[in-house]
Scaffold this motif. Structure first.
Motif, mmCIF file in Angstrom:
data_model
loop_
_atom_site.group_PDB
_atom_site.id
_atom_site.type_symbol
_atom_site.label_atom_id
_atom_site.label_comp_id
_atom_site.label_asym_id
_atom_site.label_seq_id
_atom_site.Cartn_x
_atom_site.Cartn_y
_atom_site.Cartn_z
ATOM 1 N N VAL A 114 0.847 -1.205 0.000
ATOM 2 C CA VAL A 114 0.000 0.000 0.000
ATOM 3 C C VAL A 114 0.877 1.247 0.000
ATOM 4 O O VAL A 114 0.649 2.197 -0.750
ATOM 5 C CB VAL A 114 -0.930 0.022 1.246
ATOM 6 N N ARG A 115 1.905 1.247 0.813
ATOM 7 C CA ARG A 115 2.677 2.486 1.027
ATOM 8 C C ARG A 115 3.879 2.655 0.109
ATOM 9 O O ARG A 115 4.293 3.771 -0.143
ATOM 10 C CB ARG A 115 3.142 2.556 2.478
ATOM 11 N N TYR A 116 4.441 1.540 -0.375
ATOM 12 C CA TYR A 116 5.724 1.702 -1.067
ATOM 13 C C TYR A 116 5.793 1.145 -2.487
ATOM 14 O O TYR A 116 6.768 1.438 -3.188
ATOM 15 C CB TYR A 116 6.851 1.066 -0.235
ATOM 16 N N ALA A 117 4.811 0.356 -2.925
ATOM 17 C CA ALA A 117 4.919 -0.202 -4.282
ATOM 18 C C ALA A 117 4.729 0.915 -5.313
ATOM 19 O O ALA A 117 3.962 1.861 -5.087
ATOM 20 C CB ALA A 117 3.874 -1.299 -4.499
ATOM 21 N N ALA A 118 5.433 0.785 -6.436
ATOM 22 C CA ALA A 118 5.337 1.803 -7.487
ATOM 23 C C ALA A 118 3.978 1.707 -8.173
ATOM 24 O O ALA A 118 3.360 0.634 -8.228
ATOM 25 C CB ALA A 118 6.451 1.579 -8.507
ATOM 26 N N SER A 119 3.527 2.837 -8.685
ATOM 27 C CA SER A 119 2.244 2.884 -9.385
ATOM 28 C C SER A 119 2.242 1.853 -10.507
ATOM 29 O O SER A 119 3.241 1.637 -11.174
ATOM 30 C CB SER A 119 2.065 4.301 -9.938
ATOM 31 N N GLY A 120 1.130 1.229 -10.728
ATOM 32 C CA GLY A 120 1.047 0.160 -11.726
ATOM 33 C C GLY A 120 1.077 -1.162 -10.981
ATOM 34 O O GLY A 120 0.052 -1.842 -10.845
ATOM 35 N N LEU A 121 2.224 -1.487 -10.416
ATOM 36 C CA LEU A 121 2.337 -2.710 -9.600
ATOM 37 C C LEU A 121 1.410 -2.604 -8.386
ATOM 38 O O LEU A 121 0.697 -3.545 -8.036
ATOM 39 C CB LEU A 121 3.787 -2.883 -9.136
ATOM 40 N N GLU A 124 -2.267 -3.145 -9.271
ATOM 41 C CA GLU A 124 -2.464 -4.555 -9.636
ATOM 42 C C GLU A 124 -2.511 -5.440 -8.381
ATOM 43 O O GLU A 124 -3.421 -6.265 -8.215
ATOM 44 C CB GLU A 124 -1.284 -4.970 -10.537
ATOM 45 N N LEU A 125 -1.559 -5.228 -7.476
ATOM 46 C CA LEU A 125 -1.489 -6.090 -6.291
ATOM 47 C C LEU A 125 -2.610 -5.779 -5.296
ATOM 48 O O LEU A 125 -3.160 -6.698 -4.678
ATOM 49 C CB LEU A 125 -0.123 -5.951 -5.616
ATOM 50 N N LEU A 126 -2.958 -4.498 -5.171
ATOM 51 C CA LEU A 126 -4.021 -4.157 -4.210
ATOM 52 C C LEU A 126 -5.349 -4.780 -4.619
ATOM 53 O O LEU A 126 -6.119 -5.251 -3.776
ATOM 54 C CB LEU A 126 -4.151 -2.633 -4.068
ATOM 55 N N ARG A 127 -5.622 -4.809 -5.928
ATOM 56 C CA ARG A 127 -6.881 -5.420 -6.376
ATOM 57 C C ARG A 127 -6.869 -6.928 -6.118
ATOM 58 O O ARG A 127 -7.871 -7.526 -5.733
ATOM 59 C CB ARG A 127 -7.131 -5.114 -7.856
ATOM 60 N N GLN A 128 -5.708 -7.535 -6.310
ATOM 61 C CA GLN A 128 -5.602 -8.976 -6.036
ATOM 62 C C GLN A 128 -5.761 -9.278 -4.543
ATOM 63 O O GLN A 128 -6.398 -10.256 -4.147
ATOM 64 C CB GLN A 128 -4.256 -9.518 -6.520
ATOM 65 N N LEU A 129 -5.170 -8.412 -3.708
ATOM 66 C CA LEU A 129 -5.309 -8.585 -2.254
ATOM 67 C C LEU A 129 -6.772 -8.467 -1.849
ATOM 68 O O LEU A 129 -7.298 -9.273 -1.084
ATOM 69 C CB LEU A 129 -4.481 -7.522 -1.519
ATOM 70 N N ALA A 130 -7.433 -7.433 -2.372
ATOM 71 C CA ALA A 130 -8.830 -7.172 -2.009
ATOM 72 C C ALA A 130 -9.748 -8.305 -2.457
ATOM 73 O O ALA A 130 -10.712 -8.650 -1.777
ATOM 74 C CB ALA A 130 -9.277 -5.852 -2.628
ATOM 75 N N SER A 131 -9.457 -8.890 -3.603
ATOM 76 C CA SER A 131 -10.343 -9.947 -4.124
ATOM 77 C C SER A 131 -10.016 -11.306 -3.528
ATOM 78 O O SER A 131 -10.652 -12.307 -3.852
ATOM 79 C CB SER A 131 -10.238 -10.008 -5.654
#
Ligand SMILES: Cc1cc2nc3c(=O)[nH]c(=O)nc-3n(C[C@H](O)[C@H](O)[C@H](O)COP(=O)(O)OP(=O)(O)OC[C@H]3O[C@@H](n4cnc5c(N)ncnc54)[C@H](O)[C@@H]3O)c2cc1C
Length: 408
Positions: A114-121, A124-131
């Motif tokens: 949430v705090r440090y991944a670069a935009s794009g990645l 992508e990862l936040l949507r996968q975490l949420a789902s």
């Protein structure tokens, strides 16, 4: 300030996502926790006996959206706060410390994204975490350095727009089932061992090989196996910039690990005390125990006092992290470290006292409904899980930086 500080648990995403209840309604946090707890409880004998990962509990974490607890609502997550993380970890710990640690450690990893991944990645990862499609494992421990967080010896090699991973990992909770890994490695341009980078790798980007068995004294359902990880990932999968791991550790990994672990340990010890008290209050169960015993009363009181102490320290530290204060100050680091040290020691001691309080039948035998035998074995790992000795060494140095002894 962590992004987990200012948020409140919001609605689950729409459209048949895993955050929805079976009837299509949106269950609150309590219902999500209850679903995971039920699955953990149902399979507890098997996960404990065979030291296997609690796959049914993980399935419920995916289905209920708890894997996205700290993911902002705009990405479909629950938008939970640091208080939610503490509450969930405590609640799960009452049933099984391994399950509580699995979620607490996953949330710590997800907050780094949430705090440090670069935009794009990041998106992508936040949507996968949420789902519920991304369960994250942590790879920081390394042969030769033990738990020393700020060092790495395994070199991260740069290709043309790629990074090459070749990492031995002696202990990876959930490593056989994780969908992705956050891995610390020596930075490509490192000139010292403390130049450490954090990288993300999807499971399918790696060759994940088992490098031994998992047969521990406690924490058996955490299935924290030794692995060897090799593979090539795109260069954009570095979290923060190269060499920035110390900042991530200080602002996210350290605070959330100490809060989440301590909450899991406190929940575990509170669950044990609760089961003992229920036994003592139950007319059938208490036949062999003398409620008139002053020794028994004193032991119950001392156990409870230890847990109240840890609870007060936990909530104070949680408030500090939630306030958005600068956690790099010596007084803040001391408080965070001392929460971990105190919770690890006091929760174990409280349960040890309960063993004496109820004696052999309900304190030492595996088949007692108090489960003190398992609880004590699980809690024995707490001082080792990032060694209290290492933290005392750091605290001694931090003390010298705070001659005025100012409390956070
Ligand atoms: C249940 C469980 C799950 C875990 N899951 C994971 C995971 O998923 N991923 C992961 O990366 N790690 C994981 N760990 C590892 C954990 O975070 C610690 O890093 C690890 O337990 C430390 O191992 P160690 O005791 O061998 O190493 P060390 O920290 O090196 O400690 C070894 C001994 O040496 C002493 N010691 C060494 N150096 C110093 C020093 N400088 N100062 C003072 N004392 C020192 C310590 O007191 C200790 O007695 C897990 C641990 C447990 C118990």
């Amino acid at each position: 300030m962590t992004s987990a500080t200012a948020k409140a648990v919001g609605p689950a995403p729409d459209g048949g996502t895993p955050a929805e209840g079976r009837d299509g309604s949106t269950p609150d946090l309590g219902q999500r926790i209850a679903a995971v707890t039920r699955a953990a409880e149902e399979h507890l004998d098997e996960t404990e006996r065979d030291a296997v990962f609690p796959e049914h509990a993980l399935a419920e974490m995916r289905r209920t959206g708890l894997l996205g607890l700290l993911v902002p609502v705009e990405y479909g997550g629950l938008g939970g706060t640091v208080t939610d993380l503490v509450d969930v970890s405590m609640a799960l710990g009452r049933t099984d410390m391994s399950v509580a640690m699995i979620l607490a450690m996953h949330c710590q990893q997800s907050e780094a994204i949430v705090r440090y991944a670069a935009s794009g990645l990041r998106e992508e990862l936040l949507r996968q975490l949420a789902s519920g499609h991304l369960y994250l494992a942590s790879v920081t421990t390394e042969p030769g350095k033990g738990g020393h967080l700020f060092r790495s010896y395994a070199p991260l090699r740069e290709g043309e727009d790629t990074l090459e991973i070749n990492r031995t990992a002696p202990i990876v909770t959930g490593g056989t089932v994780a969908d992705g890994f956050l891995i610390t490695m020596r930075s490509p341009q490192a000139t010292a061992d403390h130049h450490v980078s954090l990288v993300y790798a999807h499971r399918h980007q790696l060759r994940v090989e088992g490098a031994g068995v998992w047969c521990p004294m406690g924490m058996r359902a955490s299935h924290s196996v030794p692995l060897t990880l090799t593979g090539t990932i795109p260069a954009r999968q570095v979290i923060g910039e190269h060499g920035a791991f110390h900042r991530i550790a200080q602002s996210v990994f350290g605070p959330l690990a100490h809060l989440g672990w301590s909450a899991a340990w406190l929940g575990t010890a509170a669950g044990a005390l609760s089961r003992v008290l229920r036994l003592l209050r139950d007319p059938a169960g208490r036949k062999r125990l003398d409620l008139g015993s002053e020794l028994l009363m004193t032991r119950l009181s001392r156990a409870r006092a230890r847990l109240d102490t840890v609870h007060a320290l936990l909530r104070r530290t949680e408030a500090l992290v939630a306030s958005g204060a600068d956690l790099s100050a010596a007084s803040s680091q001391l408080l965070l470290n001392n929460l971990k040290i105190t919770a690890a020691e006091e929760c174990y001691r409280a349960v040890d006292l309960l063993v004496d309080a109820v004696g052999l039948r309900h304190g030492y035998l595996q088949d007692s409904p108090t489960r003190l035998e398992k609880t004590l074995r699980d809690l024995r790992s707490a001082v080792l899980n990032y060694s209290n000795d290492r933290l005392h060494l750091a605290d001694g140095q931090l003390c010298l930086l705070d001659p005025g002894v100012r409390f956070a």
